[in-house]
Design an enzyme around this catalytic site. Structure first.
Site, PDB file in Angstrom:
ATOM      1  N   TYR A  56       7.221  11.398  -0.387  1.00 59.35           N
ATOM      2  CA  TYR A  56       7.293  10.252  -0.862  1.00 59.35           C
ATOM      3  C   TYR A  56       8.571   9.710  -0.835  1.00 59.35           C
ATOM      4  O   TYR A  56       8.814   8.458  -0.497  1.00 59.35           O
ATOM      5  CB  TYR A  56       6.573  10.286  -2.379  1.00 59.35           C
ATOM      6  CG  TYR A  56       6.591   9.110  -3.084  1.00 59.35           C
ATOM      7  CD1 TYR A  56       5.502   8.244  -2.786  1.00 59.35           C
ATOM      8  CD2 TYR A  56       7.627   8.643  -3.883  1.00 59.35           C
ATOM      9  CE1 TYR A  56       4.937   6.988  -3.418  1.00 59.35           C
ATOM     10  CE2 TYR A  56       7.276   7.406  -4.437  1.00 59.35           C
ATOM     11  CZ  TYR A  56       6.191   6.633  -4.142  1.00 59.35           C
ATOM     12  OH  TYR A  56       6.184   5.392  -5.053  1.00 59.35           O
TER      13      TYR A  56
ATOM     14  N   ASP B 160       1.948  14.686  -4.221  1.00 60.11           N
ATOM     15  CA  ASP B 160       3.246  15.348  -4.582  1.00 60.11           C
ATOM     16  C   ASP B 160       2.990  17.086  -4.434  1.00 60.11           C
ATOM     17  O   ASP B 160       2.047  17.464  -4.966  1.00 60.11           O
ATOM     18  CB  ASP B 160       3.615  15.054  -5.943  1.00 60.11           C
ATOM     19  CG  ASP B 160       3.871  13.683  -6.171  1.00 60.11           C
ATOM     20  OD1 ASP B 160       3.921  13.016  -5.484  1.00 60.11           O
ATOM     21  OD2 ASP B 160       3.915  13.227  -7.519  1.00 60.11           O
TER      22      ASP B 160
ATOM     23  N   TYR C 229       8.923   2.963 -12.920  1.00 61.11           N
ATOM     24  CA  TYR C 229       7.620   3.445 -13.521  1.00 61.11           C
ATOM     25  C   TYR C 229       6.746   2.352 -13.826  1.00 61.11           C
ATOM     26  O   TYR C 229       7.239   1.801 -15.140  1.00 61.11           O
ATOM     27  CB  TYR C 229       7.787   4.873 -14.280  1.00 61.11           C
ATOM     28  CG  TYR C 229       8.030   5.971 -13.417  1.00 61.11           C
ATOM     29  CD1 TYR C 229       7.040   6.763 -13.030  1.00 61.11           C
ATOM     30  CD2 TYR C 229       9.311   6.102 -13.208  1.00 61.11           C
ATOM     31  CE1 TYR C 229       7.663   7.952 -12.102  1.00 61.11           C
ATOM     32  CE2 TYR C 229       9.836   7.383 -12.474  1.00 61.11           C
ATOM     33  CZ  TYR C 229       8.842   8.309 -11.980  1.00 61.11           C
ATOM     34  OH  TYR C 229       9.327   9.227 -11.232  1.00 61.11           O
TER      35      TYR C 229
ATOM     36  N   ALA D 180       0.798  -1.286   0.060  1.00 60.35           N
ATOM     37  CA  ALA D 180      -0.061   0.116   0.049  1.00 60.35           C
ATOM     38  C   ALA D 180       1.004   1.175  -0.018  1.00 60.35           C
ATOM     39  O   ALA D 180       1.756   1.449   0.769  1.00 60.35           O
ATOM     40  CB  ALA D 180      -0.914   0.017   1.232  1.00 60.35           C
TER      41      ALA D 180
HETATM   42  N1  LIG Z   1       3.183   2.740 -10.190  1.00 55.47           N
HETATM   43  C1  LIG Z   1       4.241   2.771 -10.120  1.00 55.47           C
HETATM   44  O1  LIG Z   1       5.023   3.614 -11.152  1.00 55.47           O
HETATM   45  C2  LIG Z   1       5.073   2.479  -8.606  1.00 55.47           C
HETATM   46  C3  LIG Z   1       6.349   2.815  -8.830  1.00 55.47           C
HETATM   47  C4  LIG Z   1       7.210   2.664  -7.789  1.00 55.47           C
HETATM   48  C5  LIG Z   1       6.608   2.184  -6.617  1.00 55.47           C
HETATM   49  N2  LIG Z   1       5.335   1.987  -6.450  1.00 55.47           N
HETATM   50  C6  LIG Z   1       4.672   1.618  -5.170  1.00 55.47           C
HETATM   51  O2  LIG Z   1       4.038   0.524  -5.690  1.00 55.47           O
HETATM   52  C7  LIG Z   1       2.970   0.477  -4.578  1.00 55.47           C
HETATM   53  C8  LIG Z   1       1.606   0.264  -5.265  1.00 55.47           C
HETATM   54  O3  LIG Z   1       1.467   1.280  -6.203  1.00 55.47           O
HETATM   55  P1  LIG Z   1       0.247   1.373  -7.367  1.00 55.47           P
HETATM   56  O4  LIG Z   1       0.882   2.105  -8.483  1.00 55.47           O
HETATM   57  O5  LIG Z   1      -0.434  -0.121  -7.582  1.00 55.47           O
HETATM   58  O6  LIG Z   1      -0.979   2.251  -6.616  1.00 55.47           O
HETATM   59  P2  LIG Z   1      -2.453   2.197  -6.726  1.00 55.47           P
HETATM   60  O7  LIG Z   1      -2.812   1.741  -8.212  1.00 55.47           O
HETATM   61  O8  LIG Z   1      -2.726   3.820  -6.419  1.00 55.47           O
HETATM   62  O9  LIG Z   1      -2.985   1.369  -5.564  1.00 55.47           O
HETATM   63  C9  LIG Z   1      -2.646   1.541  -4.368  1.00 55.47           C
HETATM   64  C10 LIG Z   1      -3.305   0.826  -3.437  1.00 55.47           C
HETATM   65  O10 LIG Z   1      -2.996   1.103  -2.113  1.00 55.47           O
HETATM   66  C11 LIG Z   1      -4.067   0.981  -1.304  1.00 55.47           C
HETATM   67  N3  LIG Z   1      -3.946   1.876  -0.291  1.00 55.47           N
HETATM   68  C12 LIG Z   1      -3.674   3.240  -0.469  1.00 55.47           C
HETATM   69  N4  LIG Z   1      -3.758   3.809   0.957  1.00 55.47           N
HETATM   70  C13 LIG Z   1      -3.909   2.585   1.815  1.00 55.47           C
HETATM   71  C14 LIG Z   1      -3.720   2.698   3.152  1.00 55.47           C
HETATM   72  N5  LIG Z   1      -3.723   3.790   4.190  1.00 55.47           N
HETATM   73  N6  LIG Z   1      -4.328   1.469   3.810  1.00 55.47           N
HETATM   74  C15 LIG Z   1      -4.521   0.605   3.124  1.00 55.47           C
HETATM   75  N7  LIG Z   1      -4.522   0.373   1.678  1.00 55.47           N
HETATM   76  C16 LIG Z   1      -4.105   1.593   1.201  1.00 55.47           C
HETATM   77  C17 LIG Z   1      -5.215   1.463  -2.347  1.00 55.47           C
HETATM   78  O11 LIG Z   1      -6.487   0.899  -1.519  1.00 55.47           O
HETATM   79  P3  LIG Z   1      -7.949   1.528  -2.407  1.00 55.47           P
HETATM   80  O12 LIG Z   1      -7.991   0.582  -3.511  1.00 55.47           O
HETATM   81  O13 LIG Z   1      -8.960   1.133  -1.375  1.00 55.47           O
HETATM   82  O14 LIG Z   1      -7.745   2.822  -2.694  1.00 55.47           O
HETATM   83  C18 LIG Z   1      -4.868   0.607  -3.434  1.00 55.47           C
HETATM   84  O15 LIG Z   1      -5.337  -0.791  -3.323  1.00 55.47           O
HETATM   85  C19 LIG Z   1       3.122   1.576  -3.767  1.00 55.47           C
HETATM   86  O16 LIG Z   1       3.617   1.614  -2.556  1.00 55.47           O
HETATM   87  C20 LIG Z   1       3.932   2.605  -4.459  1.00 55.47           C
HETATM   88  O17 LIG Z   1       4.141   3.786  -3.980  1.00 55.47           O
HETATM   89  C21 LIG Z   1       4.452   2.153  -7.697  1.00 55.47           C
END
Ligand SMILES: NC(=O)c1ccc[n+]([C@@H]2O[C@H](COP(=O)([O-])OP(=O)(O)OC[C@H]3O[C@@H](n4cnc5c(N)ncnc54)[C@H](OP(=O)(O)O)[C@@H]3O)[C@@H](O)[C@H]2O)c1
Length: 240
Positions: free
Chosen positions: A147, A88, A179, A83
């Site tokens: 972040y 930003d 990304y 999560a």
């Molecule tokens: N996408 C990228 O390019 C990228 C790159 C590097 C790192 N990351 C990391 O990878 C992870 C997943 O990213 P993503 O892109 O898949 O994000 P996403 O599509 O925005 O999904 C985020 C997930 O986290 C959940 N969440 C947010 N706040 C929460 C909380 N307080 N308690 C429990 N669950 C929570 C959301 O729940 P809901 O569905 O209920 O909203 C959702 O299921 C994150 O840690 C992000 O920082 C992502």
């Protein structure tokens, strides 16, 4: 023996891919989420993976939620701290709320989920703690002081805890995605996204499944010698 895993933020984006990959590999899986009931219900209906709603930013909610998951599925062997949120802003405009929300979810959330499970993993002499950090926790990113700090914190947490868990059969590792094509990145304006892709040597965004495969590897019984490591999966964008 069927092992049990929980994935935070496990019903959307990278987390959903991780939940599904673990289930396909034969694990019992629970997916936690924060507030998007519609996405969670759809995910659970399509995959058969049970979903549990609470905020990883709330310690008591984590302890209670984890007890419920363990009552339903059995002791949790594998924790995937996925999560995460972004708020930003350039630092001179960043509010205390933006700072606190990101630290509370991305860093305190990792403590809040790992701490209640740690004793059980120690008692059973097996555990896997896998945290999803970010390229921007490694290299820093303008507009993301909150972040980047939270994600760098996840790396430090992993390196320290790995040393504590090693003798108890618990490995602690962190994955730093570059990304990846999820809602988080698709929310960025198209022009900015094109600029990001231009900086990625493989010439494309990553796919959520590419991160899920890293998790599968670290979760396996066979990965017991790998602990305290940072796996970089970013298409060559930053060579840590
Ligand atoms: N996408 C990228 O390019 C990228 C790159 C590097 C790192 N990351 C990391 O990878 C992870 C997943 O990213 P993503 O892109 O898949 O994000 P996403 O599509 O925005 O999904 C985020 C997930 O986290 C959940 N969440 C947010 N706040 C929460 C909380 N307080 N308690 C429990 N669950 C929570 C959301 O729940 P809901 O569905 O209920 O909203 C959702 O299921 C994150 O840690 C992000 O920082 C992502």
């Amino acid at each position: 023996m069927t092992r049990t895993a929980i994935v935070t933020g496990g019903s959307r984006g990278i987390g959903a891919s991780i939940s599904v990959a673990l289930k396909k590999a034969g694990y019992n899986v629970a997916a936690n989420y924060a507030g998007n009931d519609e996405a969670a219900a759809k995910f659970s209906h399509e995959t058969g993976i049970p979903v549990y709603k609470w905020s990883v930013g709330d310690y008591d909610a984590c302890a209670a939620g984890l007890s419920k998951v363990e009552a339903d599925l059995g002791p949790i062997d594998i924790l995937v701290n996925n999560a995460g949120i972004t708020r930003d802003s350039m630092f001179h405009k960043m509010t205390r709320e933006q700072w606190n929300e990101v630290i509370n979810t991305n860093l305190n959330g990792v403590f809040n989920m790992t701490h209640p499970l740690w004793s059980g993993m120690r008692d059973r002499r097996f555990g896997r703690v896998i945290t999803i950090s970010s390229i921007n926790g490694q290299k820093g990113q303008a507009g993301q002081a909150n972040y980047s700090a939270s994600k760098a914190g996840d790396i430090g947490f992993t390196k320290a805890l790995a040393q504590e868990g090693a003798r108890a059969g618990i490995t602690v590792n962190v994955i730093c995605p570059g990304y990846i094509a999820t809602d988080m990145v698709m929310a960025v304006p198209e022009k900015v996204r094109e600029g990001i892709i231009a900086q990625i040597p493989v010439g494309r965004l990553g796919e959520p499944d590419e991160i899920a495969r890293c998790v599968l590897f670290l979760a396996s019984d066979e990965a017991g010698f790998i602990t305290g490591s940072t796996i970089t999966a970013n298409g060559g964008q930053y060579l840590a």
